[in-house]
Scaffold this active site. Structure first.
Site, PDB file in Angstrom:
ATOM      1  CE  LYS A  27      70.354  46.484  41.918  1.00  0.00           C
ATOM      2  NZ  LYS A  27      69.176  45.979  41.177  1.00  0.00           N
ATOM      3  CB  SER A  41      70.916  43.139  38.952  1.00  0.00           C
ATOM      4  OG  SER A  41      69.867  44.022  39.338  1.00  0.00           O
ATOM      5  CB  SER A  58      66.958  43.008  39.922  1.00  0.00           C
ATOM      6  OG  SER A  58      67.546  42.567  38.733  1.00  0.00           O
TER       7      SER A  58
HETATM    8  N1  GLN Z   1      67.730  39.406  35.498  1.00  0.00           N
HETATM    9  C1  GLN Z   1      66.960  40.338  34.729  1.00  0.00           C
HETATM   10  C2  GLN Z   1      67.815  40.939  33.660  1.00  0.00           C
HETATM   11  O1  GLN Z   1      68.922  40.563  33.552  1.00  0.00           O
HETATM   12  C3  GLN Z   1      66.367  41.370  35.626  1.00  0.00           C
HETATM   13  C4  GLN Z   1      67.189  42.561  35.845  1.00  0.00           C
HETATM   14  C5  GLN Z   1      66.577  43.549  36.785  1.00  0.00           C
HETATM   15  O2  GLN Z   1      65.492  43.363  37.319  1.00  0.00           O
HETATM   16  N2  GLN Z   1      67.290  44.645  36.962  1.00  0.00           N
HETATM   17  O3  GLN Z   1      67.408  41.757  32.913  1.00  0.00           O
END
Ligand code: GLN
Length: 497
Positions: free
Chosen positions: A80, A155, A179
């Site tokens: 990532k 994400s 994410s």
């Molecule tokens: N979807 C969640 C957010 O927007 C989680 C993001 C993450 O785990 N980096 O904050």
């Protein structure tokens, strides 16, 4: 060995060790696959074929010389783009970091290299890991290999899509609110958020430091365990890194046994609000666990109802502070540096153009929540809710060894469907966020396809902090039972590519 890209990491590693196939051949097969499908999937932001092939050749040479290498030596991986890698572009999906090449490796990257894992490149993500669909990337969305009109989650959608599209057998994600797990759920792959502090954050570009955690992703539970064992463990360069022995997750995945375990159904994370096909597969999986010898109990976690609200105060507060470092002075983009603008104007022009709408929204929310006069009402209250959630977990774990829930409320939704509705997007993480707020460990694994749309459904297993091995006991047992039932691993059904 036929069809290298469809093999598990464990099988590939074993074949490389025995010199039935070379690491160069395995790497080439995956690079070819990326070449063939990634213009459709867009899982990768950057592929470094030359470096990957050179690393693979090194592995082959050392095996030929009789060296005994680690259990994943020679296996390719997708990283990532939120983890630094020396000299390799690291953008976090943001325009503000365009052109930045970090001068150092993240701890996770150091450990991958030391394990002779072959890093293919960097994967797409929502900008600074804010999002649940990868649509907030400044470099365009990633598509779900099961249906290219749908999101791969976020994400870490790039990492999950790379696995589901057979572009890599291993990937690294990061999970601040879901994410790793939500992308795993909607792509039919496995993802683990280890206990907070289990995997060092050194070199992980910070979103919300008290929640961020890197973790392993793969297409099956054992591969995930093997990767977990590589990246976990203490690092003094991360002040929140745990200095305790790493649980033996590989042994747990081998044991794959739930007999005598108490598995808790969280009342607040089941029932209403989930797509019918998601609930159906989830309930079937719970019955399988019971059939395998686990005892199912119901647990109540009333404060979970406030988790989303608390998270969307704590995360923006920490993010607004962490993202202050992107000021046009130190990294990447700089606008207005023409002698006619003041330093403040350069910062403001750069941040205005360099950040996307979601990042700006959260910086503003966080700045507001921390401002004097509102601090106690917003940030302070959210921290109190966090404590209540930790207490709910502690009480639940007194009567259950692990907890389970569906990972995400729906299967993969369509690209564009929720991108203009922040609240609808945030609701994807309703079941994953409590774990981050409490610092516990959790896994998402595929449990079938939803009847109404034929798309993957994920089940979440949650374990107390520092008991990550329980995720693998349950996950591997369930995976084996599903495989017996259906005669194949779910993912082999996969994508229409
Ligand atoms: N979807 C969640 C957010 O927007 C989680 C993001 C993450 O785990 N980096 O904050």
């Amino acid at each position: 060995m036929s069809d290298l890209i469809r093999q598990s990491a464990a099988v590939l590693a074993e074949a490389i060790r025995r010199r039935e196939v070379s690491a160069v051949e395995v790497t080439t097969a995956h690079l070819d696959r990326i070449g063939a499908v990634d213009d459709q999937v867009h899982a990768f932001l950057h592929v470094d074929a030359e470096a990957a092939l050179a690393a693979a050749a090194g592995v082959d040479a050392r095996i030929a010389a009789g060296e005994v290498l680690g259990p994943l030596a020679g296996v390719p991986l997708a990283l990532k783009d939120v983890l630094t890698m020396h000299g390799v572009p690291t953008t976090c999906g943001s325009r503000i970091l365009q052109g930045w090449r970090p001068p150092y490796d993240a701890s996770v990257v150091e450990r991958l290299r030391a394990a002779d894992i072959i890093i293919l490149g960097k994967t797409n993500m929502d900008e600074f890991a804010m999002g649940s669909s990868t649509e907030h990337s400044a470099y365009g969305p990633t598509r779900n290999p099961w249906d290219l009109d749908r999101i791969p989650g976020g994400s870490g959608g790039g990492s999950a899509a790379a696995l589901a599209a057979f572009e890599a057998p291993l990937a690294i994600g990061t999970d601040t609110g879901g994410s790793i797990r939500q992308p795993a759920a909607v792509t039919g792959t496995v993802g683990v958020k280890p206990t907070y502090g289990a995997v060092p954050r050194y070199g992980l570009v910070a979103l919300a430091s008290s929640l961020d955690q890197a973790g392993p992703c793969a297409r099956n539970v054992m591969d995930t365990a093997l990767l977990h064992a590589v990246i976990a463990g203490h690092d003094p360069r991360d002040s929140t890194s745990l200095d305790v022995p790493v649980p033996d997750v590989v042994a747990a995945a081998q044991r794959a046994d739930v007999r005598g375990m108490r598995i808790g159904l969280v009342r607040q994370l089941t029932g209403e609000g989930y797509q019918a096909g998601v609930s159906q597969r989830f309930e079937e999986a719970v019955r399988i666990l019971e059939h395998l010898g686990a005892t199912i109990v119901e647990v109540d976690c009333p404060s979970f109802d406030y988790a989303l609200g608390a998270y969307y105060l704590i995360l923006p507060s920490e993010a607004s502070s962490n993202l202050a470092r992107f000021d046009g002075m130190r990294y990447g983009l700089r606008l207005g540096d023409d002698g006619e603008h003041s330093v403040e104007q350069v910062m403001s022009l750069t941040r205005e153009a360099g950040f996307g709408a979601e990042v700006k929204r959260r910086i503003m929310l966080g700045t507001y929540a921390l401002s004097s006069g509102y601090y106690d009402a917003y940030y302070g209250s959210a921290q109190k809710v966090r404590t209540l959630i930790q207490r709910d977990f502690a009480a639940a774990f007194a009567s259950a060894d692990v907890l389970v829930s569906p990972t995400a409320p729906t299967t993969a939704f369509r690209i564009g469907e929720k991108v203009d509705d922040p609240l609808a997007m945030y609701l994807n993480d309703i079941a994953t966020i409590p774990v981050n707020l409490a610092g516990n460990a959790a896994m998402s694994l595929p449990v079938g396809l939803a009847a109404e749309d034929g798309l993957p459904v994920g089940l979440q297993v949650m374990a107390p902090a520092m008991a990550d091995e329980r995720l693998y006991l349950v996950g591997a047992a369930l995976e084996a039972a599903l495989r017996d039932q259906w005669g194949h691993l779910l993912i082999e059904e996969a994508p229409a590519l």
